[in-house]
Design an enzyme around this catalytic site. Sequence first.
Site, PDB file in Angstrom:
ATOM      1  N   GLY A 152      -8.078 -15.015   0.059  1.00 27.68           N
ATOM      2  CA  GLY A 152      -6.823 -14.960   0.808  1.00 27.68           C
ATOM      3  C   GLY A 152      -6.348 -13.516   0.821  1.00 27.68           C
ATOM      4  O   GLY A 152      -7.171 -12.601   0.744  1.00 27.68           O
ATOM      5  N   THR A 168      -5.286   0.015   7.395  1.00 24.43           N
ATOM      6  CA  THR A 168      -6.616  -0.371   7.874  1.00 24.43           C
ATOM      7  C   THR A 168      -6.550  -0.551   9.385  1.00 24.43           C
ATOM      8  O   THR A 168      -5.793  -1.390   9.875  1.00 24.43           O
ATOM      9  CB  THR A 168      -7.031  -1.685   7.195  1.00 24.43           C
ATOM     10  N   LYS A 211      -7.896 -10.750   7.482  1.00 31.09           N
ATOM     11  CA  LYS A 211      -7.650 -10.026   8.735  1.00 31.09           C
ATOM     12  C   LYS A 211      -8.753  -8.990   9.000  1.00 31.09           C
ATOM     13  O   LYS A 211      -9.111  -8.738  10.147  1.00 31.09           O
ATOM     14  CB  LYS A 211      -6.282  -9.370   8.733  1.00 31.09           C
ATOM     15  N   VAL A 236       0.828  -1.211   0.000  1.00 30.48           N
ATOM     16  CA  VAL A 236       0.000   0.000   0.000  1.00 30.48           C
ATOM     17  C   VAL A 236       0.860   1.258   0.000  1.00 30.48           C
ATOM     18  O   VAL A 236       0.709   2.140  -0.841  1.00 30.48           O
ATOM     19  CB  VAL A 236      -0.944   0.006   1.225  1.00 30.48           C
ATOM     20  N   CYS A 252      -5.710  -8.708   3.367  1.00 33.61           N
ATOM     21  CA  CYS A 252      -6.785  -7.814   3.790  1.00 33.61           C
ATOM     22  C   CYS A 252      -8.058  -8.515   4.232  1.00 33.61           C
ATOM     23  O   CYS A 252      -8.435  -8.429   5.392  1.00 33.61           O
ATOM     24  CB  CYS A 252      -7.057  -6.812   2.674  1.00 33.61           C
TER      25      CYS A 252
HETATM   26  C1  UDX Z   1      -0.608  -2.785   5.208  1.00 33.42           C
HETATM   27  C2  UDX Z   1      -1.715  -3.349   6.069  1.00 33.42           C
HETATM   28  O1  UDX Z   1      -1.555  -4.768   6.063  1.00 33.42           O
HETATM   29  C3  UDX Z   1      -3.034  -2.986   5.530  1.00 33.42           C
HETATM   30  O2  UDX Z   1      -4.048  -3.390   6.429  1.00 33.42           O
HETATM   31  C4  UDX Z   1      -3.117  -1.524   5.400  1.00 33.42           C
HETATM   32  O3  UDX Z   1      -4.329  -1.204   4.749  1.00 33.42           O
HETATM   33  C5  UDX Z   1      -1.927  -0.954   4.633  1.00 33.42           C
HETATM   34  O4  UDX Z   1      -0.675  -1.413   5.143  1.00 33.42           O
HETATM   35  P1  UDX Z   1       0.564  -3.772   3.177  1.00 33.42           P
HETATM   36  O5  UDX Z   1       1.157  -2.617   2.491  1.00 33.42           O
HETATM   37  O6  UDX Z   1       0.222  -4.996   2.396  1.00 33.42           O
HETATM   38  O7  UDX Z   1      -0.758  -3.347   3.927  1.00 33.42           O
HETATM   39  O8  UDX Z   1       1.540  -4.133   4.382  1.00 33.42           O
HETATM   40  P2  UDX Z   1       2.970  -4.759   4.245  1.00 33.42           P
HETATM   41  O9  UDX Z   1       3.166  -5.307   2.887  1.00 33.42           O
HETATM   42  O10 UDX Z   1       3.116  -5.588   5.446  1.00 33.42           O
HETATM   43  O11 UDX Z   1       3.929  -3.461   4.359  1.00 33.42           O
HETATM   44  C6  UDX Z   1       4.099  -2.803   5.560  1.00 33.42           C
HETATM   45  C7  UDX Z   1       5.458  -2.088   5.431  1.00 33.42           C
HETATM   46  O12 UDX Z   1       5.663  -1.268   6.560  1.00 33.42           O
HETATM   47  C8  UDX Z   1       6.620  -3.082   5.364  1.00 33.42           C
HETATM   48  O13 UDX Z   1       7.458  -2.740   4.279  1.00 33.42           O
HETATM   49  C9  UDX Z   1       7.367  -2.869   6.691  1.00 33.42           C
HETATM   50  O14 UDX Z   1       8.767  -3.034   6.548  1.00 33.42           O
HETATM   51  C10 UDX Z   1       7.027  -1.420   6.996  1.00 33.42           C
HETATM   52  N1  UDX Z   1       7.079  -1.060   8.402  1.00 33.42           N
HETATM   53  C11 UDX Z   1       6.451  -1.836   9.316  1.00 33.42           C
HETATM   54  C12 UDX Z   1       7.754   0.112   8.775  1.00 33.42           C
HETATM   55  O15 UDX Z   1       8.320   0.790   7.940  1.00 33.42           O
HETATM   56  N2  UDX Z   1       7.774   0.481  10.089  1.00 33.42           N
HETATM   57  C13 UDX Z   1       7.165  -0.282  11.040  1.00 33.42           C
HETATM   58  O16 UDX Z   1       7.219   0.067  12.219  1.00 33.42           O
HETATM   59  C14 UDX Z   1       6.491  -1.475  10.653  1.00 33.42           C
HETATM   60  C1  UDX Z   2      -9.007  -6.416  -1.485  1.00 39.93           C
HETATM   61  C2  UDX Z   2     -10.065  -5.387  -1.852  1.00 39.93           C
HETATM   62  O1  UDX Z   2     -10.603  -5.699  -3.141  1.00 39.93           O
HETATM   63  C3  UDX Z   2      -9.439  -3.993  -1.881  1.00 39.93           C
HETATM   64  O2  UDX Z   2     -10.441  -3.045  -2.154  1.00 39.93           O
HETATM   65  C4  UDX Z   2      -8.819  -3.727  -0.522  1.00 39.93           C
HETATM   66  O3  UDX Z   2      -8.215  -2.450  -0.498  1.00 39.93           O
HETATM   67  C5  UDX Z   2      -7.769  -4.763  -0.208  1.00 39.93           C
HETATM   68  O4  UDX Z   2      -8.359  -6.063  -0.237  1.00 39.93           O
HETATM   69  P1  UDX Z   2      -7.104  -7.750  -2.673  1.00 39.93           P
HETATM   70  O5  UDX Z   2      -7.125  -8.526  -1.404  1.00 39.93           O
HETATM   71  O6  UDX Z   2      -5.819  -7.259  -3.209  1.00 39.93           O
HETATM   72  O7  UDX Z   2      -8.072  -6.440  -2.521  1.00 39.93           O
HETATM   73  O8  UDX Z   2      -7.703  -8.686  -3.832  1.00 39.93           O
HETATM   74  P2  UDX Z   2      -9.167  -8.971  -4.386  1.00 39.93           P
HETATM   75  O9  UDX Z   2      -9.082  -8.850  -5.859  1.00 39.93           O
HETATM   76  O10 UDX Z   2     -10.166  -8.189  -3.665  1.00 39.93           O
HETATM   77  O11 UDX Z   2      -9.376 -10.534  -4.026  1.00 39.93           O
HETATM   78  C6  UDX Z   2      -9.392 -10.879  -2.689  1.00 39.93           C
HETATM   79  C7  UDX Z   2      -9.545 -12.385  -2.605  1.00 39.93           C
HETATM   80  O12 UDX Z   2     -10.868 -12.764  -2.998  1.00 39.93           O
HETATM   81  C8  UDX Z   2      -8.592 -13.184  -3.486  1.00 39.93           C
HETATM   82  O13 UDX Z   2      -8.116 -14.285  -2.745  1.00 39.93           O
HETATM   83  C9  UDX Z   2      -9.476 -13.677  -4.622  1.00 39.93           C
HETATM   84  O14 UDX Z   2      -9.030 -14.939  -5.104  1.00 39.93           O
HETATM   85  C10 UDX Z   2     -10.811 -13.827  -3.923  1.00 39.93           C
HETATM   86  N1  UDX Z   2     -11.968 -13.681  -4.808  1.00 39.93           N
HETATM   87  C11 UDX Z   2     -12.205 -12.474  -5.397  1.00 39.93           C
HETATM   88  C12 UDX Z   2     -12.824 -14.761  -4.974  1.00 39.93           C
HETATM   89  O15 UDX Z   2     -12.576 -15.847  -4.440  1.00 39.93           O
HETATM   90  N2  UDX Z   2     -13.925 -14.614  -5.743  1.00 39.93           N
HETATM   91  C13 UDX Z   2     -14.214 -13.423  -6.362  1.00 39.93           C
HETATM   92  O16 UDX Z   2     -15.232 -13.336  -7.047  1.00 39.93           O
HETATM   93  C14 UDX Z   2     -13.325 -12.334  -6.195  1.00 39.93           C
END
Ligand code: UDX
Ligand code: UDX
Length: 446
Positions: free
Chosen positions: A267, A130, A273, A11, A270
Amino acid sequence: MRLTIVGTGYVGLVTGTCFANTGNEVVCLDLDEAKIEALRAGISPIYEPGLDDLIKKALRARRLHFTTDRTTAYDGAEAIFICVGTPSDAEGRADLKYIFSAARDVAAALDRRPPPAPGELPPIVVTKSTVPVGTNAKVKELIRSLTDRPFAMASNPEFLKEGAAIHDFYKPDRVIIGVEDKAVGTELRELYEPYVRQGNPIFVMDIPSAEMVKYASNAMLATKISFINEIANLSEALGAEIEEVRRGMCSDSRIGNQFLYPGLGYGGSCFPKDVLACVSMGTDSGTPTALLKAVHDVNQAQRQTFIQKINQHFAGELADKRIAVWGLSFKPRTDDVREAPAINVVRWLVAQGADVVAYDPVATETFRAEVGDTIRYTETNFDALDGADALVICTEWSEFRQPQFDEMATRMRGRVIFDGRNCYRPEVVAEHGFTYYSIGRRPVHA
Ligand code: UDX
Ligand code: UDX
């Protein structure tokens, strides 16, 4: 604007890179040295279509900077976006330790600033991660307890789908901005102006509602998926065909056809959790969330239902069977394997003594980091088929959609496909001499 992004995960990195490419001055901070080193060289640590080019472009324009320095990272920032991870803890609650760690760093940085000049707008601390409803208030209280310098709070949840994150950032269905002060809302509205030129709305609201919108949206999408999976299982038991049922149901304009594809379940980092976090918010507030608990349970059970298809076909005799697995990421167009159904399926196969040979277009290394080398990995999907007694499909990568079934038949020892994502039409597979198991449809035998 001058922005600091804290956390360069899926993100934070997309957010910072996209903001930089529309002219903002962006500093991205992460504690992971290796990740920052790679980013400084223009190499993205994650697979996200189109992201590499945007990172390199913004680096060349000197509008995107990467650092691990938790002091200078905040210098001059007019808005600080907190994008650190909020993973589930053992009880299913969002673990906020990284959020509060970032908040303490922000407070220290604000405290080092000179008092603002008259009329100067205070920096905005924006929570994009989130977080459970009420977290922004706790962040504000924590920062306020550590510095007297002025700042404003805002909630700006993200709706980025992995694999389509850049499109979703630049063409959002909506932008949600939670504020306490309307002037802050105006400032952030201007930041998002370039992405809402087609009239897609920016909703400015109170902070708790903005925090809740994110959970409600993800919980709704997850509910749709568990709903269609439950209907698929019922259809299969009753001899109905889920793809026909889907067509009939989704033509109702009130239902629509998105996020109603049956399969192995959801899976990713997001949905799992966020649904559990909703259940925890319910528990903590004494509010029943029976529906969302069921959404989670149905999703987890879906993996076991699929595994049982494999178990029953082989009558529990998987030892020494060679099983090819296509698709390891939690969904196509990403290398993310967090909560990927493939992890459950592969771990079960290995526990049964099967010889697993797996292929994924981009997620091999992330999967290997999670599951290790108890299985073999191949460079192409067809190499995984050699001598295989069965093929298991866990992720519907587009390259799997129209395979040469004849070539598959020559390379495999068995003629069985377990399709967790309904990639094929049963009659086509049967014509090529395969036994075919899928979701929400009766098995077809060659
Ligand atoms: C995360 C959350 O999982 C999601 O719920 C939220 O909406 C956006 O941030 P994501 O970007 O997928 O989503 O997280 P992740 O891929 O785990 O990246 C988090 C980053 O923060 C990692 O690169 C980690 O190294 C960094 N981090 C973590 C810091 O820089 N400082 C910290 O204290 C902890
Ligand atoms: C999701 C939300 O779509 C996004 O808005 C939010 O910010 C982060 O979480 P993401 O998890 O990246 O995004 O993928 P998404 O395309 O939403 O799929 C989520 C999961 O649902 C995947 O495991 C996908 O395989 C599953 N899925 C999706 C289904 O099993 N059936 C469907 O019809 C659509």
